[in-house]
Design an enzyme around this catalytic site. Sequence first.
Site, mmCIF file in Angstrom:
data_model
loop_
_atom_site.group_PDB
_atom_site.id
_atom_site.type_symbol
_atom_site.label_atom_id
_atom_site.label_comp_id
_atom_site.label_asym_id
_atom_site.label_seq_id
_atom_site.Cartn_x
_atom_site.Cartn_y
_atom_site.Cartn_z
ATOM 1 N N SER A 140 0.837 -1.204 0.000
ATOM 2 C CA SER A 140 0.000 0.000 0.000
ATOM 3 C C SER A 140 0.867 1.246 0.000
ATOM 4 O O SER A 140 1.895 1.301 0.680
ATOM 5 C CB SER A 140 -0.904 0.017 1.233
ATOM 6 O OG SER A 140 -1.630 1.226 1.305
ATOM 7 N N TYR A 153 -2.416 -1.230 10.127
ATOM 8 C CA TYR A 153 -2.423 -1.454 8.678
ATOM 9 C C TYR A 153 -1.165 -0.859 8.050
ATOM 10 O O TYR A 153 -0.478 -1.516 7.259
ATOM 11 C CB TYR A 153 -3.672 -0.835 8.068
ATOM 12 C CG TYR A 153 -3.785 -0.997 6.571
ATOM 13 C CD1 TYR A 153 -4.395 -2.126 6.021
ATOM 14 C CD2 TYR A 153 -3.292 -0.030 5.696
ATOM 15 C CE1 TYR A 153 -4.501 -2.285 4.639
ATOM 16 C CE2 TYR A 153 -3.396 -0.186 4.321
ATOM 17 C CZ TYR A 153 -4.003 -1.307 3.802
ATOM 18 O OH TYR A 153 -4.089 -1.457 2.439
#
Length: 230
Positions: A140, A153
């Site tokens: 990401s 995350y």
Amino acid sequence: MSKMFSLENRVALVTGASRGLGLAMAKALKENGAHVIINARDAAALATAAKSIGAQPMAFDVSDAAVSRKALEDIEREHGHLDILVNNAGIQHRKPLVEWEDADFDRVISVNLSSCFRLARDAARLMLPRKFGRIINTGSVAAILGRPTIHAYVAAKAGLHGLTRSMAAELGRHGITINALAPWPAATLRISSRLSANLRRIGRLVPSLILFTSLSCDSLSQAIFLSILS
């Protein structure tokens, strides 16, 4: 999507593939000739997704080490080999930092990072004797930019980027390549040209092992095949 090249006789496992980016990647692999096995925890949703693209469903929880290992053993037993692993399964948890519990953090790390390590390790054990394999991790851009409230995350994806580099450095000489795709969170939405330019700039600043881009489903297909070819 027209065929970019042939993946005939290749067996691919895509985790977290009952919808979204995982399903899009699985569909691209299937359209180019691979036998595709898709994974998710929800067996009913997975069966529907598998039917939509002609894939084989395999429901299991990637955070369960024993179950995940058995899933790879079952693939090896049924198909004789595993050529491509796409580590896409992931979860999200949002809270202000001071409201996070240890268990919340540990759960996200377990699914988004630890499971990727275990599946890649176990897949590599199957790939090494054949001196061929492709492992693709879904990272990401958030791991580089940072975002509020999704602390585990961001930490997990940053760790996954590092893990990708270390595995690639070790396994590349054995015919196994490992890459990470780092899509922007709004990959399936319309984004501004200014944001696209910023993402391209980030891509130039980060080692090329990881592909940083804003991904539509079509460009996602192109990105996954660049990873397989590399």
